[in-house]
Design a protein around this motif. Structure first.
Motif, PDB file in Angstrom:
ATOM      1  N   TRP A   1      -7.010 -44.203 -29.501  1.00 39.12           N
ATOM      2  CA  TRP A   1      -6.382 -44.345 -28.182  1.00 39.12           C
ATOM      3  C   TRP A   1      -7.421 -44.219 -27.073  1.00 39.12           C
ATOM      4  O   TRP A   1      -7.492 -45.058 -26.159  1.00 39.12           O
ATOM      5  N   ALA A   2      -8.255 -43.181 -27.117  1.00 38.73           N
ATOM      6  CA  ALA A   2      -9.251 -42.944 -26.073  1.00 38.73           C
ATOM      7  C   ALA A   2     -10.347 -44.001 -26.094  1.00 38.73           C
ATOM      8  O   ALA A   2     -10.797 -44.464 -25.039  1.00 38.73           O
ATOM      9  N   SER A   3     -10.778 -44.389 -27.290  1.00 42.49           N
ATOM     10  CA  SER A   3     -11.883 -45.353 -27.404  1.00 42.49           C
ATOM     11  C   SER A   3     -11.528 -46.705 -26.797  1.00 42.49           C
ATOM     12  O   SER A   3     -12.411 -47.424 -26.313  1.00 42.49           O
ATOM     13  N   ALA A   4     -10.262 -47.057 -26.809  1.00 45.97           N
ATOM     14  CA  ALA A   4      -9.838 -48.334 -26.242  1.00 45.97           C
ATOM     15  C   ALA A   4      -9.857 -48.324 -24.722  1.00 45.97           C
ATOM     16  O   ALA A   4      -9.661 -49.365 -24.079  1.00 45.97           O
ATOM     17  N   ARG A   5     -10.174 -47.153 -24.132  1.00 45.75           N
ATOM     18  CA  ARG A   5     -10.095 -47.008 -22.684  1.00 45.75           C
ATOM     19  C   ARG A   5     -11.444 -46.634 -22.038  1.00 45.75           C
ATOM     20  O   ARG A   5     -11.491 -46.425 -20.834  1.00 45.75           O
ATOM     21  N   PHE A   6     -12.514 -46.531 -22.834  1.00 48.00           N
ATOM     22  CA  PHE A   6     -13.803 -46.243 -22.215  1.00 48.00           C
ATOM     23  C   PHE A   6     -14.937 -47.007 -22.905  1.00 48.00           C
ATOM     24  O   PHE A   6     -14.749 -47.547 -23.980  1.00 48.00           O
TER      25      PHE A   6
ATOM     26  N   ALA B   1     -12.982 -47.315 -34.498  1.00 46.41           N
ATOM     27  CA  ALA B   1     -12.267 -47.360 -33.226  1.00 46.41           C
ATOM     28  C   ALA B   1     -13.033 -48.261 -32.280  1.00 46.41           C
ATOM     29  O   ALA B   1     -14.250 -48.115 -32.126  1.00 46.41           O
ATOM     30  N   GLY B   2     -12.336 -49.193 -31.679  1.00 51.68           N
ATOM     31  CA  GLY B   2     -12.981 -50.116 -30.756  1.00 51.68           C
ATOM     32  C   GLY B   2     -13.277 -49.473 -29.425  1.00 51.68           C
ATOM     33  O   GLY B   2     -13.103 -48.269 -29.232  1.00 51.68           O
TER      34      GLY B   2
ATOM     35  N   GLU C   1     -17.731 -39.455 -33.367  1.00 49.65           N
ATOM     36  CA  GLU C   1     -19.007 -39.870 -33.953  1.00 49.65           C
ATOM     37  C   GLU C   1     -18.790 -40.647 -35.247  1.00 49.65           C
ATOM     38  O   GLU C   1     -19.460 -41.658 -35.497  1.00 49.65           O
ATOM     39  N   ASN C   2     -17.854 -40.198 -36.064  1.00 51.91           N
ATOM     40  CA  ASN C   2     -17.565 -40.887 -37.327  1.00 51.91           C
ATOM     41  C   ASN C   2     -16.947 -42.257 -37.109  1.00 51.91           C
ATOM     42  O   ASN C   2     -16.969 -43.103 -38.010  1.00 51.91           O
ATOM     43  N   ALA C   3     -16.375 -42.479 -35.921  1.00 49.71           N
ATOM     44  CA  ALA C   3     -15.764 -43.766 -35.596  1.00 49.71           C
ATOM     45  C   ALA C   3     -16.739 -44.664 -34.833  1.00 49.71           C
ATOM     46  O   ALA C   3     -16.336 -45.514 -34.039  1.00 49.71           O
ATOM     47  N   SER C   4     -18.040 -44.445 -35.065  1.00 46.38           N
ATOM     48  CA  SER C   4     -19.113 -45.260 -34.474  1.00 46.38           C
ATOM     49  C   SER C   4     -19.278 -45.037 -32.975  1.00 46.38           C
ATOM     50  O   SER C   4     -19.652 -45.953 -32.237  1.00 46.38           O
ATOM     51  N   LYS C   5     -18.997 -43.813 -32.510  1.00 41.84           N
ATOM     52  CA  LYS C   5     -19.175 -43.478 -31.093  1.00 41.84           C
ATOM     53  C   LYS C   5     -20.272 -42.422 -30.923  1.00 41.84           C
ATOM     54  O   LYS C   5     -20.262 -41.669 -29.953  1.00 41.84           O
TER      55      LYS C   5
ATOM     56  N   ASN D   1     -11.734 -23.912 -43.131  1.00 38.86           N
ATOM     57  CA  ASN D   1     -12.297 -24.766 -42.097  1.00 38.86           C
ATOM     58  C   ASN D   1     -11.392 -25.962 -41.844  1.00 38.86           C
ATOM     59  O   ASN D   1     -10.498 -26.255 -42.644  1.00 38.86           O
ATOM     60  N   LEU D   2     -11.619 -26.630 -40.741  1.00 37.81           N
ATOM     61  CA  LEU D   2     -10.989 -27.911 -40.477  1.00 37.81           C
ATOM     62  C   LEU D   2     -12.030 -28.997 -40.696  1.00 37.81           C
ATOM     63  O   LEU D   2     -13.228 -28.768 -40.519  1.00 37.81           O
ATOM     64  N   SER D   3     -11.597 -30.177 -41.081  1.00 36.91           N
ATOM     65  CA  SER D   3     -12.516 -31.275 -41.323  1.00 36.91           C
ATOM     66  C   SER D   3     -12.295 -32.381 -40.316  1.00 36.91           C
ATOM     67  O   SER D   3     -11.203 -32.529 -39.762  1.00 36.91           O
ATOM     68  N   ALA D   4     -13.342 -33.167 -40.070  1.00 35.26           N
ATOM     69  CA  ALA D   4     -13.240 -34.298 -39.154  1.00 35.26           C
ATOM     70  C   ALA D   4     -12.915 -35.554 -39.953  1.00 35.26           C
ATOM     71  O   ALA D   4     -13.504 -35.791 -41.012  1.00 35.26           O
ATOM     72  N   PRO D   5     -11.980 -36.364 -39.482  1.00 37.50           N
ATOM     73  CA  PRO D   5     -11.654 -37.594 -40.212  1.00 37.50           C
ATOM     74  C   PRO D   5     -12.837 -38.547 -40.237  1.00 37.50           C
ATOM     75  O   PRO D   5     -13.622 -38.619 -39.293  1.00 37.50           O
TER      76      PRO D   5
END
Length: 213
Positions: A208-213, A57-58, A115-119, A48-52
């Motif tokens: 990168w994406a979180s800083a833009r939305f 992330a802001g 989700e793990n980065a508070s999104k 499997n792959l794991s999510a960091p």
């Protein structure tokens, strides 16, 4: 090395299958069935792959994002673990496979990384009924164990585009890449290195994406 080569010659032979005489085709089919039966007696180990996790992330506001299923060439749109034995060559590990086709698996882990980065309340997938402000479109450029003079290296490279849903315009785009040395080409070792590389890439991409939305 524990991988099965898929050469250009094999692809060329497959493209000419329609010209094979009927008897030869039957013999080939019988050999193929026997080969598959033999392979079926020993299930291929699944990884499997794991999510960091454990990172933040802001963000700029309260925009909502959907993560579209990543695109990939046919050689990567599979549950097989890809190997690059040399320039222009494609092979797969014989003793490992992913738990799902790579694009579907990577989409799930990308969403979990957000989700793990508070999104948690700002990220979903298409079809979840969310009126999204942005779409994250990902193309899998490389996700393979590359054989080099210094040894095998797990290389993950993703191209990401952030698109405004209302305007349909590309608001930002970037390529993310990570390379992690692997001690060997054995299934558990190779997949662990690829997992580490994709976690590094996802952390970069989420921030990168979180800083833009």
């Amino acid at each position: 090395m524990t991988f099965v080569r898929w050469s250009r010659l094999a692809r060329l032979s497959a493209s000419r299958a329609g010209t094979v005489p009927p008897i030869a085709a039957l013999l080939f089919g019988a050999v193929l069935v026997l080969g598959l039966a033999g392979c079926g007696s020993t299930p291929t180990p699944t990884y499997n792959l794991s999510a960091p996790a454990g990172f933040t992330a802001g963000g700029r506001g309260a925009g909502q994002l959907v993560v579209v299923a990543p695109t990939a060439l046919a050689v990567l749109n599979t549950d097989k673990v890809m190997v690059e034995p040399g320039p222009g060559q494609v092979a797969y590990l014989a003793d490992a496979q992913w738990s799902d086709n790579l694009p579907a698996l990577l989409q799930a882990r990308t969403i979990q990384a957000f989700e793990n980065a508070s999104k948690l309340r700002r990220v979903a997938r298409p079809g979840d009924g969310v009126n999204a402000d942005y779409q994250l479109v990902i193309d899998i450029r490389t996700f393979a164990l590359r054989i080099t003079d210094q040894g095998p290296v797990a290389v993950v490279e993703l191209s990401a585009k952030l698109i405004g849903t209302q305007s349909g315009r590309i608001l930002a785009a970037q390529v993310f890449k990570a390379a992690v040395p692997a001690a060997s080409t054995a299934g558990p070792v190779a997949t662990a290195a690829l997992d580490t590389a994709q976690e590094q890439v996802l952390v970069q991409m989420v921030r990168w994406a979180s800083a833009r939305f």
